[in-house]
Design a protein around this motif. Sequence first.
Motif, PDB file in Angstrom:
ATOM      1  N   ALA A 104      -7.062 -31.560 -29.094  1.00  0.00           N
ATOM      2  CA  ALA A 104      -7.967 -30.422 -29.239  1.00  0.00           C
ATOM      3  C   ALA A 104      -8.438 -30.214 -30.669  1.00  0.00           C
ATOM      4  N   VAL A 105      -7.900 -31.000 -31.606  1.00  0.00           N
ATOM      5  CA  VAL A 105      -8.143 -30.748 -33.023  1.00  0.00           C
ATOM      6  C   VAL A 105      -8.936 -31.900 -33.634  1.00  0.00           C
ATOM      7  N   ARG A 106     -10.077 -31.578 -34.227  1.00  0.00           N
ATOM      8  CA  ARG A 106     -10.908 -32.581 -34.905  1.00  0.00           C
ATOM      9  C   ARG A 106     -10.461 -32.759 -36.352  1.00  0.00           C
ATOM     10  N   SER A 107     -10.193 -31.656 -37.027  1.00  0.00           N
ATOM     11  CA  SER A 107      -9.581 -31.686 -38.353  1.00  0.00           C
ATOM     12  C   SER A 107      -8.704 -30.451 -38.481  1.00  0.00           C
ATOM     13  N   GLU A 195       4.118 -36.030 -35.974  1.00  0.00           N
ATOM     14  CA  GLU A 195       3.687 -37.426 -36.012  1.00  0.00           C
ATOM     15  C   GLU A 195       2.580 -37.720 -34.999  1.00  0.00           C
ATOM     16  N   ALA A 196       2.434 -36.878 -33.972  1.00  0.00           N
ATOM     17  CA  ALA A 196       1.428 -37.102 -32.934  1.00  0.00           C
ATOM     18  C   ALA A 196       0.050 -36.568 -33.315  1.00  0.00           C
ATOM     19  N   ILE A 197      -0.041 -35.845 -34.439  1.00  0.00           N
ATOM     20  CA  ILE A 197      -1.336 -35.302 -34.870  1.00  0.00           C
ATOM     21  C   ILE A 197      -2.133 -36.418 -35.529  1.00  0.00           C
ATOM     22  N   ASP A 198      -3.213 -36.851 -34.878  1.00  0.00           N
ATOM     23  CA  ASP A 198      -3.986 -37.960 -35.444  1.00  0.00           C
ATOM     24  C   ASP A 198      -5.257 -37.484 -36.140  1.00  0.00           C
ATOM     25  N   ALA A 199      -5.513 -36.192 -36.146  1.00  0.00           N
ATOM     26  CA  ALA A 199      -6.650 -35.651 -36.895  1.00  0.00           C
ATOM     27  C   ALA A 199      -6.308 -35.639 -38.383  1.00  0.00           C
TER      28      ALA A 199
END
Length: 258
Positions: A104-107, A195-199
């Motif tokens: 849900a997160v772009r940045s 660690e799963a946040i790829d933005a």
Amino acid sequence: MSGVYQRHWPGDKDRPALALHCMLASGSYWGPIADRLNGRIDLQAFDMPGHGRSGDWTPEPGGPDYHTTITRIAASFIDRPLDLIGHSMGATVALRIAVAAPEAVRSLTLIEPVLFAAAPDPLQQARDAEILGLVAEGRDKDATRAFIDAWGAQSFDDMDPRAQVQMQQRIGMVANNVAALSHDNAGILRDGGLEAIDAPVLLISGQDSTPVVHAIADALAARLPDVGRATVPGAGHMLPITHPDQVAGLINVNLDRA
């Protein structure tokens, strides 16, 4: 979202964004930053319950704590990937959302996230104990003074008397947040979550902020896969208000990275 006051600074409809404010303030302070972003993002914000123009918040037996309440309100604004910006407690809500739903997160721009559980600190633990104790004793003015003198842009005694009263009325919400911020009862720091946040993530700190803020940024940065760091010279914890030019410029940098 009955009783929740929403704010909107129109911009590029293809870049929806949500900004989350700190405790004992309101979403209004994102206005100067939105102005400096010149419509690059379509920015929304809201006044957290018990803040600004929103209605009061009263905890219910067996109901969600304050941090969970704010997280649910923030999540209701998201219907597609967006640029998520948060300051202080608002930054911990933004991080909680990114951990729960990274898609849900772009940045993600985190300005002084006060997730104390990431870097346990004896001084902060003493602050928590002091505020909890004062609130339990009904000494709301003393509790508010202790909080503002640690985190505000000016001392409590230098503030307008009306603002002093308003903050005293809200200090119980600060106490309600201790479990989320100091003990991570929401599991933001769980294995594999950060660690799963790829933005792209940007951590912004004020140079003159209390050391625990920098320790928290260190701890989070060590686990985030795509992270940048920035420190604003001469700034303290309330840098979105005191240094909007620099904060807007840094948000722009992170928008470029997405």
